[in-house]
Design a protein around this motif. Structure first.
Motif, mmCIF file in Angstrom:
data_model
loop_
_atom_site.group_PDB
_atom_site.id
_atom_site.type_symbol
_atom_site.label_atom_id
_atom_site.label_comp_id
_atom_site.label_asym_id
_atom_site.label_seq_id
_atom_site.Cartn_x
_atom_site.Cartn_y
_atom_site.Cartn_z
ATOM 1 N N GLU A 234 -7.536 -30.372 -8.692
ATOM 2 C CA GLU A 234 -7.127 -29.147 -7.998
ATOM 3 C C GLU A 234 -5.741 -29.311 -7.369
ATOM 4 O OE1 GLU A 234 -9.990 -30.638 -7.723
ATOM 5 O OE2 GLU A 234 -11.325 -29.169 -8.695
ATOM 6 N N GLY A 235 -5.482 -30.488 -6.822
ATOM 7 C CA GLY A 235 -4.183 -30.721 -6.207
ATOM 8 C C GLY A 235 -3.051 -30.681 -7.231
ATOM 9 N N ARG A 236 -3.257 -31.273 -8.415
ATOM 10 C CA ARG A 236 -2.223 -31.234 -9.454
ATOM 11 C C ARG A 236 -1.978 -29.819 -9.938
ATOM 12 N NH1 ARG A 236 -4.739 -36.133 -11.267
ATOM 13 N NH2 ARG A 236 -5.906 -34.988 -12.863
ATOM 14 N N ARG A 237 -3.032 -29.031 -10.051
ATOM 15 C CA ARG A 237 -2.861 -27.634 -10.472
ATOM 16 C C ARG A 237 -2.045 -26.857 -9.453
ATOM 17 N NH1 ARG A 237 -9.048 -26.316 -12.458
ATOM 18 N NH2 ARG A 237 -8.860 -27.127 -14.587
ATOM 19 N N GLN A 238 -2.345 -27.069 -8.169
ATOM 20 C CA GLN A 238 -1.590 -26.362 -7.134
ATOM 21 C C GLN A 238 -0.106 -26.735 -7.187
ATOM 22 O OE1 GLN A 238 -3.029 -25.936 -3.085
ATOM 23 N NE2 GLN A 238 -5.083 -26.643 -3.695
ATOM 24 N N LEU A 239 0.171 -28.026 -7.296
ATOM 25 C CA LEU A 239 1.560 -28.463 -7.349
ATOM 26 C C LEU A 239 2.265 -27.941 -8.602
ATOM 27 C CD1 LEU A 239 1.318 -32.136 -6.067
ATOM 28 C CD2 LEU A 239 2.625 -30.288 -5.011
ATOM 29 N N ALA A 240 1.565 -27.903 -9.723
ATOM 30 C CA ALA A 240 2.171 -27.412 -10.966
ATOM 31 C C ALA A 240 2.579 -25.953 -10.828
ATOM 32 C CB ALA A 240 1.196 -27.599 -12.123
ATOM 33 N N LEU A 241 1.700 -25.124 -10.278
ATOM 34 C CA LEU A 241 2.025 -23.706 -10.104
ATOM 35 C C LEU A 241 3.107 -23.519 -9.040
ATOM 36 C CD1 LEU A 241 -1.500 -22.041 -10.297
ATOM 37 C CD2 LEU A 241 0.393 -21.717 -11.864
ATOM 38 N N PHE A 242 3.045 -24.295 -7.985
ATOM 39 C CA PHE A 242 4.064 -24.200 -6.941
ATOM 40 C C PHE A 242 5.446 -24.513 -7.507
ATOM 41 C CE2 PHE A 242 6.676 -26.489 -3.825
ATOM 42 C CZ PHE A 242 6.797 -25.530 -2.835
ATOM 43 N N LEU A 243 5.552 -25.581 -8.277
ATOM 44 C CA LEU A 243 6.843 -25.969 -8.853
ATOM 45 C C LEU A 243 7.321 -24.957 -9.888
ATOM 46 C CD1 LEU A 243 6.170 -29.786 -9.229
ATOM 47 C CD2 LEU A 243 7.838 -28.735 -7.693
ATOM 48 N N LEU B 229 2.132 -8.471 -10.018
ATOM 49 C CA LEU B 229 0.732 -8.413 -9.614
ATOM 50 C C LEU B 229 -0.105 -9.457 -10.341
ATOM 51 C CD1 LEU B 229 0.112 -4.539 -9.367
ATOM 52 C CD2 LEU B 229 0.389 -6.179 -7.492
ATOM 53 N N GLU B 230 0.123 -9.600 -11.633
ATOM 54 C CA GLU B 230 -0.615 -10.602 -12.394
ATOM 55 C C GLU B 230 -0.247 -12.013 -11.930
ATOM 56 O OE1 GLU B 230 -0.077 -10.091 -16.563
ATOM 57 O OE2 GLU B 230 -0.805 -8.033 -16.596
ATOM 58 N N GLU B 231 1.016 -12.223 -11.638
ATOM 59 C CA GLU B 231 1.434 -13.531 -11.136
ATOM 60 C C GLU B 231 0.735 -13.872 -9.826
ATOM 61 O OE1 GLU B 231 5.664 -13.940 -10.800
ATOM 62 O OE2 GLU B 231 6.006 -12.794 -12.640
ATOM 63 N N ALA B 232 0.704 -12.909 -8.915
ATOM 64 C CA ALA B 232 0.059 -13.141 -7.616
ATOM 65 C C ALA B 232 -1.433 -13.405 -7.782
ATOM 66 C CB ALA B 232 0.283 -11.937 -6.698
ATOM 67 N N SER B 233 -2.032 -12.741 -8.758
ATOM 68 C CA SER B 233 -3.465 -12.944 -9.002
ATOM 69 C C SER B 233 -3.746 -14.367 -9.482
ATOM 70 C CB SER B 233 -3.962 -11.919 -10.024
ATOM 71 O OG SER B 233 -5.313 -12.150 -10.344
ATOM 72 N N VAL B 234 -2.954 -14.837 -10.411
ATOM 73 C CA VAL B 234 -3.138 -16.207 -10.900
ATOM 74 C C VAL B 234 -2.853 -17.209 -9.791
ATOM 75 C CG1 VAL B 234 -2.251 -17.938 -12.498
ATOM 76 C CG2 VAL B 234 -2.642 -15.610 -13.293
ATOM 77 N N TYR B 235 -1.825 -16.962 -9.015
ATOM 78 C CA TYR B 235 -1.427 -17.891 -7.964
ATOM 79 C C TYR B 235 -2.517 -18.011 -6.901
ATOM 80 C CZ TYR B 235 2.272 -20.439 -5.485
ATOM 81 O OH TYR B 235 3.032 -21.417 -4.885
ATOM 82 N N SER B 236 -3.057 -16.870 -6.501
ATOM 83 C CA SER B 236 -4.124 -16.891 -5.495
ATOM 84 C C SER B 236 -5.433 -17.414 -6.077
ATOM 85 C CB SER B 236 -4.335 -15.486 -4.923
ATOM 86 O OG SER B 236 -4.714 -14.569 -5.953
ATOM 87 N N GLY B 237 -5.637 -17.225 -7.396
ATOM 88 C CA GLY B 237 -6.862 -17.715 -8.028
ATOM 89 C C GLY B 237 -6.973 -19.226 -7.972
#
Length: 524
Positions: free
Chosen positions: A488-497, A446-454
């Protein structure tokens, strides 16, 4: 190479009451090598320099001290020599020499009182007394007219150097003894005979199960160091399934055996599996030091290729805990291997070793680990270009440096960050690392999903960006993708990877991994 430079003329010295104190200063004083000419050309003694001529007593005792120093080093380094001769099997040939030297050492102390003899010779030498007077005056007043540069150690400094050499010898000897005694057994408790004896019924039962229920084939492989490596192979290729065409080579933990270890996880998933025991574990011979471990892994891979008929592209290496060392060594040495799965593994042994040892032992622990037990998994992993999956136990109590309640102290986090920072340096900037650390701090889905969606991560967009970069270039890691991208794009890619390279498993370190949690690593 060493000399004393005196650029000022000699001054008159007092010859009064200096019997005790001057003699002591002569003993502790430095060597005088040469008296250079004085700038004052009007003085007769300043027209030309001359070499200092020590009196006979001072000259001969210097030679004696040199021999004493050599004897002292030999005296205190003899344990190292004994250990070396013992390991080479030559100790008996030299026992008579050691008996003779031991008798001589009993009657001759390592440092005789000859250090005081040069002081007597110097005390009777007017040139040395004048030099000593100028030296002491310069130390007191720092007068520019008397510039004295001293580079040669005096006798007591030689004595200190000898003591330092003894301490260094003791340090290295202690490191060797720790590594080859309780250190190795603490790191690999499965090599302890008492533990193996207690587990023997369980191991025999597990071996019988693999042979009788799964038609396992047991083989002994001889590594290049002569150790015999006990292996078990279960062939699923004839079953017709796709997973059976893939061979999973399993690397066990520090108290794991293929009979009851992580081999069962891919076995339940329908894969062909090859398990092996560390040197000194079960039916394997030897001692589990890093080089022996690497040799064992090497012969296992060679066996899989040349005897079992698998290509490197059909092999997946799977490791649990300390098995990450041999697994990362395998993909580093055989980069064509299909993929790597590391479960509950760490980046480097040193932080974990420092955690369990006293702080006062820190230098000794650092040297022992780096010299004898250097399990640096991250360094080896960065040399592999293929797919990698890291499985992190969120309640791990073994590879955390502060405790299982602090998931951020799990060394699996450091392994992930080092891997991502190497492969995607333009994405893993300070902002990207900060976002991944926030995600790593989560202890449940749940915490992971919260950070990911944030951070509003768009998986489809991330895949398209990476695929576009890969299509335009045929390059190896590290990639430069993300260098012209917004924050924002680098943050998204970092979390995705991060989420693609690591999966969380909510359990402790020693809980067997279910087959449902064993996945092939992500491929772009």
């Amino acid at each position: 190479a060493f000399e004393v430079v005196v650029s000022a003329g000699f001054r008159s010295t007092r010859r009064g009451r200096m019997a005790g104190s001057m003699w002591l200063r002569c003993i502790l004083g430095p060597h005088l090598q040469r008296i250079h000419r004085s700038p004052d050309q009007s003085r007769p003694e300043g027209r030309q320099g001359w070499s200092y001529q020590p009196r006979s007593l001072e000259k001969h005792t210097d030679s004696i001290i040199g021999w004493v120093t050599l004897w002292s080093l030999s005296y205190y380094s003899s344990p190292l020599l004994l250990c070396y001769l013992y390991r080479k099997g030559r100790l008996c040939n030299y026992m008579f020499v050691f008996h003779a030297l031991s008798v001589f050492a009993f009657f001759m102390p390592p440092f005789p009182p000859s250090f005081s003899l040069p002081g007597w010779g110097r005390w009777k030498n007017s040139e040395y007394l004048q030099f000593l007077s100028i030296l002491e005056e310069t130390k007191k007043n720092h007068t520019p007219t008397n510039k004295v540069l001293i580079f040669f150690p005096h006798q007591w400094e030689v004595f200190v150097q000898c003591c330092e050499s003894v301490l260094v010898s003791i340090f290295f000897l202690s490191s060797f003894l720790i590594a080859h005694s309780f250190g190795r057994r603490m790191l690999y408790p499965g090599s302890v005979g008492l533990l193996q004896k207690a587990m023997r019924p369980m191991l025999l039962q597990g071996q019988a199960r693999l042979i009788e229920e799964f038609d396992g084939q047991r083989n002994k492989l001889v590594a290049c160091d002569g150790n015999e490596i006990d292996t078990m192979f279960v062939d699923r290729r004839r079953d017709g399934g796709q997973t059976g065409q893939t061979l999973v080579i399993c690397c066990e933990g520090n108290a794991g055996f293929y009979e009851v270890g992580c081999m069962n996880t891919p076995l339940e998933g329908g894969y062909s599996v090859l398990g092996w025991n560390h040197p000194g574990f079960g039916g394997s011979t030897g001692v589990p030091f890093p080089q022996n471990e690497a040799n064992a892994m090497d012969v296992v891979i060679q066996f899989a290729m040349h005897k079992l008929g698998f290509q490197l592209t059909e092999i997946v290496v799977y490791a649990w805990s300390i098995g990450g060392f041999t697994a990362s060594w395998a993909v580093m040495s055989y980069p064509e291997i299909q993929s790597l799965v590391l479960d509950a593994s760490f980046d480097d042994l040193l932080p974990l070793a420092l955690k369990v040892m006293p702080d006062s032992w820190r230098p000794l622990v650092q040297h022992t680990v780096r010299q004898y037990m250097n399990l640096n998994n991250a360094k080896q992993l960065l040399k592999y270009q293929g797919p990698v999956l890291l499985i992190r136990r969120t309640r791990d109590e073994i590879i955390t440096t502060t405790g299982p309640e602090d998931v951020m102290s799990n060394r699996g986090n450091d392994l992930l960050l080092k891997l991502l920072q190497f492969r995607y340096p333009k994405i893993m900037t300070d902002e990207g690392v900060r976002a991944v650390r926030q995600w790593l701090g989560c202890s449940n889905p749940l915490e992971e999903a919260s950070v990911y969606s944030g951070y509003e991560v768009d998986d489809d967009w991330c895949v398209s960006v990476l695929q576009s970069y890969q299509a335009d270039r045929d390059v190896l890691f590290p990639w430069s993708v993300g260098e012209d991208m917004t924050l924002e794009g680098r943050r998204q890619l970092a979390l995705f990877l991060a989420r693609k390279y690591m999966r969380n498993f909510e359990t402790t370190h020693c809980t067997p991994l279910p087959a449902s949690e064993f996945h092939s690593p992500w491929r772009l």
